[in-house]
Design a protein around this motif. Structure first.
Motif, PDB file in Angstrom:
ATOM      1  N   GLN A 197       6.317  14.754  41.585  1.00 48.87           N
ATOM      2  CA  GLN A 197       6.319  16.147  41.151  1.00 48.87           C
ATOM      3  C   GLN A 197       5.955  16.263  39.664  1.00 48.87           C
ATOM      4  N   VAL A 198       6.468  15.340  38.865  1.00 48.69           N
ATOM      5  CA  VAL A 198       6.147  15.322  37.441  1.00 48.69           C
ATOM      6  C   VAL A 198       4.665  15.038  37.228  1.00 48.69           C
ATOM      7  N   ARG A 199       4.127  14.091  37.972  1.00 47.75           N
ATOM      8  CA  ARG A 199       2.704  13.759  37.845  1.00 47.75           C
ATOM      9  C   ARG A 199       1.825  14.961  38.188  1.00 47.75           C
ATOM     10  N   ASP A 200       2.247  15.742  39.175  1.00 46.98           N
ATOM     11  CA  ASP A 200       1.474  16.934  39.550  1.00 46.98           C
ATOM     12  C   ASP A 200       1.479  17.982  38.438  1.00 46.98           C
ATOM     13  N   LEU A 201       2.524  17.997  37.607  1.00 47.54           N
ATOM     14  CA  LEU A 201       2.644  18.980  36.540  1.00 47.54           C
ATOM     15  C   LEU A 201       1.965  18.535  35.247  1.00 47.54           C
ATOM     16  N   ALA A 202       1.732  17.232  35.117  1.00 48.08           N
ATOM     17  CA  ALA A 202       1.197  16.675  33.870  1.00 48.08           C
ATOM     18  C   ALA A 202      -0.300  16.927  33.736  1.00 48.08           C
ATOM     19  N   LEU A 203      -0.786  16.814  32.492  1.00 48.44           N
ATOM     20  CA  LEU A 203      -2.224  16.869  32.258  1.00 48.44           C
ATOM     21  C   LEU A 203      -2.888  15.660  32.906  1.00 48.44           C
ATOM     22  N   THR A 204      -4.143  15.789  33.291  1.00 50.89           N
ATOM     23  CA  THR A 204      -4.891  14.658  33.822  1.00 50.89           C
ATOM     24  C   THR A 204      -5.143  13.644  32.704  1.00 50.89           C
ATOM     25  N   PRO A 205      -5.482  12.388  33.040  1.00 47.23           N
ATOM     26  CA  PRO A 205      -5.818  11.425  31.992  1.00 47.23           C
ATOM     27  C   PRO A 205      -6.916  11.921  31.064  1.00 47.23           C
ATOM     28  N   TYR A 206      -7.925  12.631  31.607  1.00 45.25           N
ATOM     29  CA  TYR A 206      -9.008  13.152  30.767  1.00 45.25           C
ATOM     30  C   TYR A 206      -8.479  14.199  29.795  1.00 45.25           C
ATOM     31  N   GLU A 207      -7.684  15.139  30.303  1.00 44.76           N
ATOM     32  CA  GLU A 207      -7.121  16.182  29.448  1.00 44.76           C
ATOM     33  C   GLU A 207      -6.174  15.585  28.412  1.00 44.76           C
ATOM     34  N   THR A 208      -5.454  14.548  28.824  1.00 40.82           N
ATOM     35  CA  THR A 208      -4.549  13.874  27.891  1.00 40.82           C
ATOM     36  C   THR A 208      -5.326  13.210  26.770  1.00 40.82           C
ATOM     37  N   GLY A 209      -6.480  12.626  27.102  1.00 41.12           N
ATOM     38  CA  GLY A 209      -7.318  12.015  26.077  1.00 41.12           C
ATOM     39  C   GLY A 209      -7.766  13.033  25.042  1.00 41.12           C
ATOM     40  N   LYS A 210      -8.115  14.219  25.494  1.00 41.33           N
ATOM     41  CA  LYS A 210      -8.503  15.278  24.558  1.00 41.33           C
ATOM     42  C   LYS A 210      -7.333  15.663  23.661  1.00 41.33           C
ATOM     43  N   PHE A 211      -6.138  15.714  24.230  1.00 40.11           N
ATOM     44  CA  PHE A 211      -4.950  16.056  23.441  1.00 40.11           C
ATOM     45  C   PHE A 211      -4.684  14.988  22.379  1.00 40.11           C
ATOM     46  N   ILE A 212      -4.789  13.711  22.755  1.00 38.94           N
ATOM     47  CA  ILE A 212      -4.543  12.628  21.795  1.00 38.94           C
ATOM     48  C   ILE A 212      -5.589  12.651  20.691  1.00 38.94           C
ATOM     49  N   ARG A 213      -6.833  12.977  21.032  1.00 41.72           N
ATOM     50  CA  ARG A 213      -7.865  13.081  20.002  1.00 41.72           C
ATOM     51  C   ARG A 213      -7.529  14.179  18.996  1.00 41.72           C
ATOM     52  N   ARG A 214      -6.943  15.268  19.476  1.00 47.43           N
ATOM     53  CA  ARG A 214      -6.518  16.323  18.549  1.00 47.43           C
ATOM     54  C   ARG A 214      -5.394  15.829  17.636  1.00 47.43           C
ATOM     55  N   MET A 215      -4.463  15.041  18.223  1.00 48.31           N
ATOM     56  CA  MET A 215      -3.395  14.463  17.411  1.00 48.31           C
ATOM     57  C   MET A 215      -3.972  13.511  16.363  1.00 48.31           C
ATOM     58  N   LEU A 216      -5.020  12.794  16.737  1.00 54.59           N
ATOM     59  CA  LEU A 216      -5.676  11.883  15.798  1.00 54.59           C
ATOM     60  C   LEU A 216      -6.321  12.646  14.647  1.00 54.59           C
ATOM     61  N   GLU A 217      -6.941  13.741  14.966  1.00 56.87           N
ATOM     62  CA  GLU A 217      -7.556  14.560  13.916  1.00 56.87           C
ATOM     63  C   GLU A 217      -6.504  15.080  12.954  1.00 56.87           C
ATOM     64  N   GLU A 218      -5.373  15.512  13.481  1.00 54.43           N
ATOM     65  CA  GLU A 218      -4.296  15.986  12.624  1.00 54.43           C
ATOM     66  C   GLU A 218      -3.745  14.864  11.758  1.00 54.43           C
ATOM     67  N   ALA A 219      -3.592  13.665  12.360  1.00 53.81           N
ATOM     68  CA  ALA A 219      -3.069  12.516  11.606  1.00 53.81           C
ATOM     69  C   ALA A 219      -4.045  12.111  10.510  1.00 53.81           C
ATOM     70  N   SER A 220      -5.351  12.213  10.802  1.00 59.47           N
ATOM     71  CA  SER A 220      -6.354  11.861   9.776  1.00 59.47           C
ATOM     72  C   SER A 220      -6.319  12.832   8.612  1.00 59.47           C
ATOM     73  N   CYS A 221      -6.100  14.096   8.934  1.00 58.64           N
ATOM     74  CA  CYS A 221      -6.014  15.104   7.847  1.00 58.64           C
ATOM     75  C   CYS A 221      -4.782  14.859   6.977  1.00 58.64           C
ATOM     76  N   GLU A 222      -3.670  14.496   7.607  1.00 59.01           N
ATOM     77  CA  GLU A 222      -2.445  14.258   6.866  1.00 59.01           C
ATOM     78  C   GLU A 222      -2.564  13.038   5.962  1.00 59.01           C
ATOM     79  N   SER A 223      -3.225  11.986   6.475  1.00 64.17           N
ATOM     80  CA  SER A 223      -3.348  10.752   5.691  1.00 64.17           C
ATOM     81  C   SER A 223      -4.332  10.895   4.528  1.00 64.17           C
ATOM     82  N   SER A 224      -5.233  11.894   4.615  1.00 66.46           N
ATOM     83  CA  SER A 224      -6.236  12.070   3.558  1.00 66.46           C
ATOM     84  C   SER A 224      -5.781  13.035   2.485  1.00 66.46           C
ATOM     85  N   THR A 225      -4.646  13.712   2.710  1.00 67.54           N
ATOM     86  CA  THR A 225      -4.146  14.668   1.723  1.00 67.54           C
ATOM     87  C   THR A 225      -3.228  13.986   0.727  1.00 67.54           C
TER      88      THR A 225
END
Length: 280
Positions: free
Chosen positions: A252-280
Protein backbone atom coordinates in the motif's frame (compact mmCIF):
# COMPACT_ATOMS: atom_id res chain seq x y z
CA UNK A 1 56.14 -13.36 -1.68
CA UNK A 2 57.17 -14.55 1.81
CA UNK A 3 55.73 -17.89 3.02
CA UNK A 4 52.50 -17.68 4.99
CA UNK A 5 52.36 -18.96 8.56
CA UNK A 6 49.71 -21.43 9.70
CA UNK A 7 46.45 -19.67 10.52
CA UNK A 8 45.62 -20.12 14.18
CA UNK A 9 42.14 -20.27 15.69
CA UNK A 10 42.57 -16.71 16.86
CA UNK A 11 43.54 -15.35 13.47
CA UNK A 12 40.47 -16.84 11.78
CA UNK A 13 38.61 -13.71 12.90
CA UNK A 14 38.89 -11.42 9.83
CA UNK A 15 39.75 -8.24 11.73
CA UNK A 16 42.47 -9.90 13.80
CA UNK A 17 43.76 -11.81 10.79
CA UNK A 18 44.17 -8.56 8.86
CA UNK A 19 46.01 -6.89 11.76
CA UNK A 20 48.29 -9.91 12.22
CA UNK A 21 49.14 -10.01 8.52
CA UNK A 22 50.10 -6.35 8.59
CA UNK A 23 52.33 -6.89 11.63
CA UNK A 24 53.95 -9.93 10.01
CA UNK A 25 54.69 -8.18 6.72
CA UNK A 26 56.28 -5.19 8.46
CA UNK A 27 58.31 -7.42 10.82
CA UNK A 28 59.67 -9.41 7.87
CA UNK A 29 61.13 -6.19 6.49
CA UNK A 30 62.37 -5.02 9.88
CA UNK A 31 60.67 -1.65 9.52
CA UNK A 32 59.50 0.73 12.21
CA UNK A 33 56.06 2.31 11.94
CA UNK A 34 57.73 5.63 11.16
CA UNK A 35 59.84 4.11 8.37
CA UNK A 36 56.74 2.50 6.87
CA UNK A 37 54.85 5.78 7.04
CA UNK A 38 57.67 7.71 5.39
CA UNK A 39 57.67 5.29 2.47
CA UNK A 40 53.97 4.60 1.99
CA UNK A 41 52.46 7.84 3.31
CA UNK A 42 49.89 8.53 6.02
CA UNK A 43 50.69 9.03 9.71
CA UNK A 44 52.60 6.37 11.71
CA UNK A 45 49.77 6.32 14.26
CA UNK A 46 47.39 5.01 11.58
CA UNK A 47 49.59 1.99 10.91
CA UNK A 48 49.85 1.40 14.64
CA UNK A 49 46.07 1.34 14.92
CA UNK A 50 45.82 -0.97 11.91
CA UNK A 51 48.24 -3.46 13.43
CA UNK A 52 46.52 -3.37 16.83
CA UNK A 53 43.09 -3.90 15.26
CA UNK A 54 41.80 -0.56 16.57
CA UNK A 55 40.84 0.47 13.04
CA UNK A 56 40.63 -1.10 9.57
CA UNK A 57 41.54 2.04 7.67
CA UNK A 58 40.40 2.62 4.12
CA UNK A 59 40.66 0.54 0.93
CA UNK A 60 43.18 3.09 -0.39
CA UNK A 61 45.53 2.27 2.51
CA UNK A 62 45.14 -1.47 1.89
CA UNK A 63 45.92 -0.99 -1.81
CA UNK A 64 48.97 1.14 -1.02
CA UNK A 65 50.30 -1.52 1.35
CA UNK A 66 49.65 -4.23 -1.25
CA UNK A 67 51.85 -2.28 -3.65
CA UNK A 68 54.59 -1.71 -1.08
CA UNK A 69 54.72 -5.30 0.20
CA UNK A 70 54.31 -6.91 -3.21
CA UNK A 71 51.09 -8.68 -2.28
CA UNK A 72 48.80 -7.63 -5.16
CA UNK A 73 45.19 -7.79 -4.05
CA UNK A 74 45.82 -9.81 -0.88
CA UNK A 75 45.50 -7.05 1.72
CA UNK A 76 42.62 -5.38 -0.09
CA UNK A 77 40.73 -8.70 -0.16
CA UNK A 78 41.42 -9.22 3.55
CA UNK A 79 40.22 -5.67 4.25
CA UNK A 80 36.98 -6.32 2.35
CA UNK A 81 36.33 -9.50 4.35
CA UNK A 82 37.08 -7.74 7.63
CA UNK A 83 34.76 -4.77 7.07
CA UNK A 84 31.92 -7.06 5.99
CA UNK A 85 32.30 -9.36 8.99
CA UNK A 86 29.05 -9.43 11.06
CA UNK A 87 31.15 -9.41 14.24
CA UNK A 88 31.76 -5.70 13.59
CA UNK A 89 28.17 -5.13 14.69
CA UNK A 90 26.46 -5.43 18.04
CA UNK A 91 25.08 -8.81 18.99
CA UNK A 92 21.42 -8.09 18.20
CA UNK A 93 22.32 -7.12 14.63
CA UNK A 94 24.64 -10.00 13.74
CA UNK A 95 21.89 -12.37 12.68
CA UNK A 96 20.33 -9.61 10.60
CA UNK A 97 23.67 -8.91 8.89
CA UNK A 98 24.04 -12.58 8.01
CA UNK A 99 20.53 -12.74 6.54
CA UNK A 100 21.07 -9.48 4.66
CA UNK A 101 24.21 -10.91 3.06
CA UNK A 102 22.36 -14.08 2.04
CA UNK A 103 19.12 -12.46 0.80
CA UNK A 104 18.17 -12.43 -2.87
CA UNK A 105 15.54 -9.67 -2.47
CA UNK A 106 15.39 -6.77 -0.03
CA UNK A 107 12.45 -4.35 0.39
CA UNK A 108 12.85 -1.41 2.75
CA UNK A 109 10.82 1.47 4.11
CA UNK A 110 12.75 4.26 5.84
CA UNK A 111 10.79 6.54 8.12
CA UNK A 112 13.77 8.41 9.58
CA UNK A 113 17.10 7.78 7.83
CA UNK A 114 18.65 6.47 4.62
CA UNK A 115 19.29 2.75 4.81
CA UNK A 116 22.85 1.66 5.62
CA UNK A 117 23.29 0.04 2.21
CA UNK A 118 22.90 3.48 0.61
CA UNK A 119 24.81 5.61 3.12
CA UNK A 120 28.08 7.39 2.42
CA UNK A 121 30.78 7.22 5.07
CA UNK A 122 30.07 10.81 6.12
CA UNK A 123 26.35 10.15 6.50
CA UNK A 124 27.03 7.01 8.55
CA UNK A 125 29.56 8.84 10.73
CA UNK A 126 27.22 11.75 11.54
CA UNK A 127 24.31 9.40 12.21
CA UNK A 128 26.31 7.08 14.48
CA UNK A 129 27.95 10.00 16.28
CA UNK A 130 24.49 11.43 16.98
CA UNK A 131 23.70 8.09 18.60
CA UNK A 132 26.60 8.47 21.02
CA UNK A 133 29.53 6.72 19.32
CA UNK A 134 32.95 8.33 19.09
CA UNK A 135 36.66 7.56 18.69
CA UNK A 136 37.76 4.12 17.52
CA UNK A 137 34.32 2.62 18.11
CA UNK A 138 32.79 5.15 15.74
CA UNK A 139 35.48 4.46 13.11
CA UNK A 140 34.89 0.72 13.45
CA UNK A 141 31.13 0.98 13.03
CA UNK A 142 31.42 3.30 10.03
CA UNK A 143 33.87 0.92 8.35
CA UNK A 144 31.59 -2.02 9.03
CA UNK A 145 28.52 -0.21 7.73
CA UNK A 146 30.27 0.80 4.51
CA UNK A 147 31.48 -2.77 4.09
CA UNK A 148 27.87 -3.94 4.02
CA UNK A 149 27.29 -2.09 0.75
CA UNK A 150 29.11 -4.89 -1.06
CA UNK A 151 25.92 -6.99 -1.06
CA UNK A 152 24.49 -4.69 -3.75
CA UNK A 153 27.59 -4.97 -5.92
CA UNK A 154 28.44 -8.67 -5.66
CA UNK A 155 25.35 -9.88 -7.54
CA UNK A 156 23.78 -11.73 -4.60
CA UNK A 157 20.83 -9.34 -4.23
CA UNK A 158 18.70 -9.42 -7.36
CA UNK A 159 16.45 -6.58 -6.15
CA UNK A 160 16.76 -3.89 -3.49
CA UNK A 161 13.90 -1.42 -3.16
CA UNK A 162 13.84 1.40 -0.64
CA UNK A 163 10.95 3.78 -0.05
CA UNK A 164 12.09 6.84 1.87
CA UNK A 165 9.87 9.27 3.72
CA UNK A 166 10.16 12.76 2.25
CA UNK A 167 11.50 13.94 5.61
CA UNK A 168 14.53 11.66 5.15
CA UNK A 169 15.49 13.50 1.97
CA UNK A 170 14.84 16.87 3.57
CA UNK A 171 17.04 16.22 6.62
CA UNK A 172 20.56 17.27 5.51
CA UNK A 173 23.94 16.64 7.05
CA UNK A 174 25.61 19.50 8.89
CA UNK A 175 27.97 20.20 5.99
CA UNK A 176 26.20 20.97 2.67
CA UNK A 177 29.04 19.45 0.66
CA UNK A 178 28.75 16.10 2.45
CA UNK A 179 24.98 16.15 2.05
CA UNK A 180 25.40 16.81 -1.67
CA UNK A 181 27.73 13.79 -1.90
CA UNK A 182 25.10 11.64 -0.19
CA UNK A 183 22.42 12.73 -2.62
CA UNK A 184 24.77 12.11 -5.54
CA UNK A 185 25.45 8.64 -4.20
CA UNK A 186 21.72 7.93 -4.08
CA UNK A 187 21.42 9.05 -7.71
CA UNK A 188 24.32 6.83 -8.73
CA UNK A 189 22.90 3.78 -6.92
CA UNK A 190 19.47 4.39 -8.48
CA UNK A 191 21.08 3.74 -11.89
CA UNK A 192 21.79 0.13 -10.93
CA UNK A 193 19.41 -2.41 -12.41
CA UNK A 194 18.93 -4.13 -9.04
CA UNK A 195 18.21 -0.93 -7.07
CA UNK A 196 14.97 1.07 -6.94
CA UNK A 197 14.58 4.22 -4.83
CA UNK A 198 11.18 5.80 -4.18
CA UNK A 199 10.03 8.71 -2.04
CA UNK A 200 6.88 8.92 0.07
CA UNK A 201 5.53 12.51 -0.09
CA UNK A 202 4.54 14.14 3.18
CA UNK A 203 1.31 15.22 1.48
CA UNK A 204 0.11 11.60 1.56
CA UNK A 205 -0.39 11.89 5.31
CA UNK A 206 -0.55 8.94 7.69
CA UNK A 207 -0.15 5.42 6.34
CA UNK A 208 0.50 1.87 7.53
CA UNK A 209 4.26 2.28 8.07
CA UNK A 210 4.39 5.93 9.16
CA UNK A 211 6.72 5.38 12.15
CA UNK A 212 8.20 2.00 11.26
CA UNK A 213 11.61 1.42 9.67
CA UNK A 214 11.09 -1.97 8.06
CA UNK A 215 13.16 -4.35 5.97
CA UNK A 216 11.88 -7.49 4.27
CA UNK A 217 14.48 -10.14 3.45
CA UNK A 218 13.69 -12.98 1.05
CA UNK A 219 16.14 -15.89 0.84
CA UNK A 220 16.88 -18.24 -2.06
CA UNK A 221 14.20 -20.68 -0.82
CA UNK A 222 11.49 -18.03 -1.08
CA UNK A 223 11.10 -17.48 2.65
CA UNK A 224 10.52 -13.87 3.70
CA UNK A 225 11.34 -12.39 7.10
CA UNK A 226 10.88 -8.85 8.35
CA UNK A 227 13.18 -6.71 10.48
CA UNK A 228 11.63 -3.78 12.33
CA UNK A 229 14.01 -1.22 13.76
CA UNK A 230 13.93 1.82 16.01
CA UNK A 231 16.79 4.11 16.98
CA UNK A 232 17.48 1.86 19.98
CA UNK A 233 16.84 -1.73 18.95
CA UNK A 234 15.56 -4.06 16.28
CA UNK A 235 13.53 -7.24 16.16
CA UNK A 236 12.68 -9.98 13.69
CA UNK A 237 9.16 -10.79 12.57
CA UNK A 238 9.15 -14.41 11.42
CA UNK A 239 5.58 -15.67 11.79
CA UNK A 240 4.21 -16.01 8.26
CA UNK A 241 0.88 -14.33 9.04
CA UNK A 242 2.60 -11.34 10.69
CA UNK A 243 5.03 -10.96 7.79
CA UNK A 244 2.13 -11.11 5.34
CA UNK A 245 0.30 -8.30 7.15
CA UNK A 246 3.42 -6.14 7.02
CA UNK A 247 3.92 -6.94 3.33
CA UNK A 248 0.37 -5.81 2.64
CA UNK A 249 1.11 -2.48 4.36
CA UNK A 250 4.31 -2.19 2.32
CA UNK A 251 2.45 -2.76 -0.93
CA UNK A 252 0.00 0.00 0.00
CA UNK A 253 2.88 2.36 0.80
CA UNK A 254 4.58 1.56 -2.51
CA UNK A 255 1.36 2.41 -4.36
CA UNK A 256 1.31 5.84 -2.65
CA UNK A 257 4.99 6.65 -3.23
CA UNK A 258 6.51 8.50 -6.16
CA UNK A 259 7.86 6.30 -8.95
CA UNK A 260 11.65 5.81 -9.16
CA UNK A 261 11.71 8.29 -12.08
CA UNK A 262 9.74 10.92 -10.17
CA UNK A 263 11.92 10.31 -7.13
CA UNK A 264 15.02 10.93 -9.22
CA UNK A 265 13.64 14.31 -10.25
CA UNK A 266 12.95 15.14 -6.60
CA UNK A 267 16.50 14.21 -5.55
CA UNK A 268 17.91 16.34 -8.36
CA UNK A 269 15.98 19.29 -6.95
CA UNK A 270 17.44 18.55 -3.52
CA UNK A 271 20.88 18.50 -5.13
CA UNK A 272 20.31 21.89 -6.70
CA UNK A 273 19.29 23.31 -3.34
CA UNK A 274 22.33 21.74 -1.65
CA UNK A 275 24.62 23.21 -4.33
CA UNK A 276 23.17 26.67 -3.78
CA UNK A 277 23.66 26.38 -0.03
CA UNK A 278 27.27 25.22 -0.35
CA UNK A 279 28.12 28.09 -2.73
CA UNK A 280 26.75 30.83 -0.46
Amino acid sequence: MPPRRVITGRSQEPRRRYAEELRLLRAERDLSLRQLAETVGWDPSLFGKLESGATLGSPEVAQALDGFYGTPGLLLAMWEVAVADPKQFKEQYRRYMELEAEAVCLWHYGADVIHGLLQTADYAAELLAAGGLDGDELDTQVEARIGRRAVLANGTVSKFRTILSESVLRTPLQEPGKWREQLEYLMAMAQRKNVAIQMMPQSVGLHGLTNTDTMFLRDADGRTMAWIETGYSGEFVQEASDVERLLLRYDQVRDLALTPYETGKFIRRMLEEASCESST
